[in-house]
Scaffold this motif. Structure first.
Motif, PDB file in Angstrom:
ATOM      1  N   TYR A 111       0.815  -1.221   0.000  1.00 27.08           N
ATOM      2  CA  TYR A 111       0.000   0.000   0.000  1.00 27.08           C
ATOM      3  C   TYR A 111       0.848   1.270   0.000  1.00 27.08           C
ATOM      4  CZ  TYR A 111      -4.231  -2.807   0.712  1.00 27.08           C
ATOM      5  OH  TYR A 111      -5.267  -3.694   0.560  1.00 27.08           O
ATOM      6  N   ASN A 112       2.034   1.207   0.618  1.00 27.98           N
ATOM      7  CA  ASN A 112       2.895   2.398   0.663  1.00 27.98           C
ATOM      8  C   ASN A 112       3.643   2.643  -0.645  1.00 27.98           C
ATOM      9  OD1 ASN A 112       2.626   3.623   3.239  1.00 27.98           O
ATOM     10  ND2 ASN A 112       3.696   1.897   4.164  1.00 27.98           N
ATOM     11  N   LYS A 113       4.003   1.541  -1.348  1.00 26.09           N
ATOM     12  CA  LYS A 113       4.932   1.698  -2.480  1.00 26.09           C
ATOM     13  C   LYS A 113       4.403   1.242  -3.838  1.00 26.09           C
ATOM     14  CE  LYS A 113       9.158   1.230   0.241  1.00 26.09           C
ATOM     15  NZ  LYS A 113      10.325   0.387   0.508  1.00 26.09           N
ATOM     16  N   LEU A 114       3.478   0.303  -3.852  1.00 27.17           N
ATOM     17  CA  LEU A 114       3.117  -0.318  -5.138  1.00 27.17           C
ATOM     18  C   LEU A 114       1.790   0.156  -5.724  1.00 27.17           C
ATOM     19  CD1 LEU A 114       4.213  -4.001  -4.328  1.00 27.17           C
ATOM     20  CD2 LEU A 114       5.490  -2.281  -5.612  1.00 27.17           C
ATOM     21  N   ILE A 115       0.988   0.803  -4.899  1.00 22.45           N
ATOM     22  CA  ILE A 115      -0.318   1.284  -5.372  1.00 22.45           C
ATOM     23  C   ILE A 115      -0.204   2.784  -5.658  1.00 22.45           C
ATOM     24  CG2 ILE A 115      -2.751   1.633  -4.680  1.00 22.45           C
ATOM     25  CD1 ILE A 115      -2.053  -1.276  -5.084  1.00 22.45           C
ATOM     26  N   PRO A 116      -0.690   3.250  -6.806  1.00 22.36           N
ATOM     27  CA  PRO A 116      -0.646   4.694  -7.084  1.00 22.36           C
ATOM     28  C   PRO A 116      -1.308   5.488  -5.945  1.00 22.36           C
ATOM     29  CG  PRO A 116      -1.346   3.474  -9.030  1.00 22.36           C
ATOM     30  CD  PRO A 116      -1.292   2.486  -7.916  1.00 22.36           C
ATOM     31  N   GLU A 117      -0.702   6.615  -5.611  1.00 22.86           N
ATOM     32  CA  GLU A 117      -1.140   7.401  -4.449  1.00 22.86           C
ATOM     33  C   GLU A 117      -2.626   7.765  -4.495  1.00 22.86           C
ATOM     34  OE1 GLU A 117       0.479  11.346  -2.279  1.00 22.86           O
ATOM     35  OE2 GLU A 117       2.003  10.226  -3.400  1.00 22.86           O
ATOM     36  N   LYS A 118      -3.099   8.144  -5.684  1.00 21.41           N
ATOM     37  CA  LYS A 118      -4.512   8.552  -5.811  1.00 21.41           C
ATOM     38  C   LYS A 118      -5.458   7.410  -5.456  1.00 21.41           C
ATOM     39  CE  LYS A 118      -4.711  12.479  -8.943  1.00 21.41           C
ATOM     40  NZ  LYS A 118      -4.831  12.885 -10.337  1.00 21.41           N
ATOM     41  N   ILE A 119      -5.093   6.219  -5.896  1.00 31.27           N
ATOM     42  CA  ILE A 119      -5.938   5.027  -5.617  1.00 31.27           C
ATOM     43  C   ILE A 119      -5.899   4.716  -4.118  1.00 31.27           C
ATOM     44  CG2 ILE A 119      -6.316   2.581  -6.163  1.00 31.27           C
ATOM     45  CD1 ILE A 119      -6.509   3.958  -8.747  1.00 31.27           C
TER      46      ILE A 119
END
Length: 529
Positions: A296-304
């Motif tokens: 969640y911190n690194k692999l998912i785009p921030e907006k999502i």
């Protein structure tokens, strides 16, 4: 450069499922999906696959990084044994560690943990003759807690609508045990502090002392080893080797030196991954075994992440402990050096586990709160075929990440003289503990090196070098987001954060994740197989 676990892989543009990471959760998930006819791709950022099951070689030795012993693989119908057989086509073989799998040492007293439930009870009664009722109650409570966990984990695989209808009822009996700390349960059956200390003497297997840990986590570990401990014949690299063949048979591939930059999401649906080198792989499903914090911190785009309030979810859980491991190579075979197969758990005298940790965290020069010594070369009957006249020992202790923050961002193996001096100071202290308990090892050491929380951070990609993912507090088990399904369509989680700490739990997470993905009763297939 991206390369395969096997040379010259034939890479496709798209896959049925892509898995991020190649730890036990990802390997299990991939192998089960492969057996369901899926073409899978595992992406491992390091030059070696396997997560905590990987090995490394140095100076004519090899060390197993995270596998020290596994329970339940000697009993033919045990779920763990069936699962390992299922994902390795029964090619993974195990060596029994013998009657005494763990030895808890407090001051000058030794307490053996012996295999077999009745044997265990009898042994404990020998040490604590006035505590028969408490020992019987303890074993009974362990089994009761484990019995409730089946439906709790089954609920994680249910479709959301089914979970809404039946989930609360499935989870309630589990919460009765998970809401309590190990210490509170043990204190409800005995006021003998020494017995409490001995019974919770395996807390290092999940990293939290009795006053902080959820009783269900403790019960899972205790129950797991009641039938004894085992070690993979040929070392833990056999785990990846045997599972890789199952994945490959279905057209799948494990790629190493392949770092994922981000999950590609369109219209709230995961459709692929973008690599650090810019290449994109597409798939119908994306599964992360990289741990929920990293995911969640690194692999998912921030907006999502913002849209689904994923960061707020992470505020409800804490990272588990970090550790140091001293890897030792010795001149002489395990037989020559008279090395045991039994693990040693060494604790300071006249002080409870929680206080020992508090003292140490406040002053790293205080007594180690726990020192765990494992003898992998003695456990592996194939060891001397590969390394005649040599032996290895692993020594582990807790080591807070905070003491290493100064070197954050420095390069592995190039962190400077001050860092190396600190490591050597810790290594020397651990060697003193070894020499006290196994004096015959003195003068026999050819090589030793210490891993720190930064080493774990480098190899496992856990930000603070945590060894067990998330802390196993009562609060952790109340977090409903720790399940395979995420708010993003076709994006799933697997690994120890979905279940609990350890290889067996990560193995089981593969069953839960694939059941959630396919809607099939995977465990039924496994037990038939």
């Amino acid at each position: 450069m991206i390369q395969s676990y096997k040379k010259n892989p034939a890479l496709a543009e798209s896959y049925d499922s892509i898995l991020i990471g190649s730890g036990m959760g990802s390997l299990t998930t991939a192998a089960i999906l492969a057996k369901e006819g899926q073409k899978v791709l595992l992406l491992e950022r390091h030059y070696t696959a396997g997560g905590f099951t990987h090995i490394f070689k140095r100076k004519g030795f090899e060390w197993d990084v995270g596998i020290h012993y596994i329970g339940e693989v000697q009993r033919e119908n045990a779920v763990i044994k069936k699962l390992f057989d299922y994902i390795s086509d029964a090619q993974l073989k195990w060596a029994d560690m013998g009657d005494v799998y763990d030895k808890v040492i407090i001051g000058n007293k030794e307490y053996d943990f012996v295999k077999g439930v009745q044997n265990f009870k009898d042994k404990m009664l020998g040490y604590f003759p006035d505590e028969k009722k408490a020992i019987d109650q303890y074993v009974d409570l362990v089994f009761k807690a484990i019995k409730t966990s089946r439906k709790f984990y089954m609920d994680k695989a249910l479709p959301p609508i089914m979970s809404k209808l039946f989930g609360a009822r499935m989870r309630k009996p589990f919460y009765h045990f998970s809401d309590k700390t190990t210490d509170s349960v043990l204190k409800s059956i005995t006021d003998n502090e020494e017995l409490i200390k001995v019974l919770s003497g395996q807390y290092g297997d999940y990293g939290l002392p009795p006053k902080q840990s959820s009783f269900v986590m403790h019960a899972a570990v205790a129950r797991h080893y009641f039938a004894g401990g085992s070690f993979p014949i040929g070392g833990s690299s056999e785990i990846v080797k045997t599972i890789d063949k199952v994945i490959e048979k279905a057209g799948g591939t494990i790629l190493i030196s392949a770092e994922v930059d981000t999950v590609v999401i369109e219209n709230n649906k995961a459709i692929g991954v973008k690599m650090k080198d810019g290449k994109t792989f597409l798939a119908k499903n994306i599964i992360s075994g990289a741990g929920v914090m990293t995911t969640y911190n690194k692999l998912i785009p921030e907006k999502i992440a913002e849209k689904h309030q994923l960061m707020q979810q992470l505020q409800t859980v804490k990272r588990s402990v970090s550790h140091a491991c001293l890897y030792i190579g010795l001149d002489g075979s395990p037989e020559d050096l008279n090395l045991p197969k039994t693990n040693y758990w060494i604790y300071p005298d006249k002080i409870d586990h929680d206080t020992a940790i508090d003292n140490y965290v406040n002053d790293l020069n205080a007594d180690f709160p726990v020192v765990y010594i494992s003898f992998p070369s003695a456990k592996d009957p194939d060891w001397s075929n590969r390394y005649p006249g040599k032996s290895t020992i692993d020594i582990i202790t807790l080591l807070p990440y905070g003491g290493f923050k100064n070197w954050d961002g420095t390069r592995w193996m190039k962190r400077g003289a001050e860092y190396d001096e600190l490591k050597e100071k810790i290594a020397k202290r651990l060697l003193e503990v070894l020499y006290k308990h196994l004096p015959q090892t003195k003068g026999k050491i050819e090589h030793h090196e210490l891993s720190t929380p930064l080493t774990t951070q480098h190899f496992i990609n856990y930000d603070e070098g945590e060894i067990y993912g998330l802390d196993h507090t009562p609060k952790r088990f109340r977090q409903r987001f720790l399940q395979p399904r995420t708010p993003i369509k076709n994006f799933y989680l697997t690994g120890q954060d979905v279940v609990t700490a350890g290889v067996a739990a990560a193995l089981f997470s593969g069953v839960i994740t694939t059941s959630a993905m396919t809607g099939k009763n995977i465990i039924k297939k496994v037990m038939k197989g």
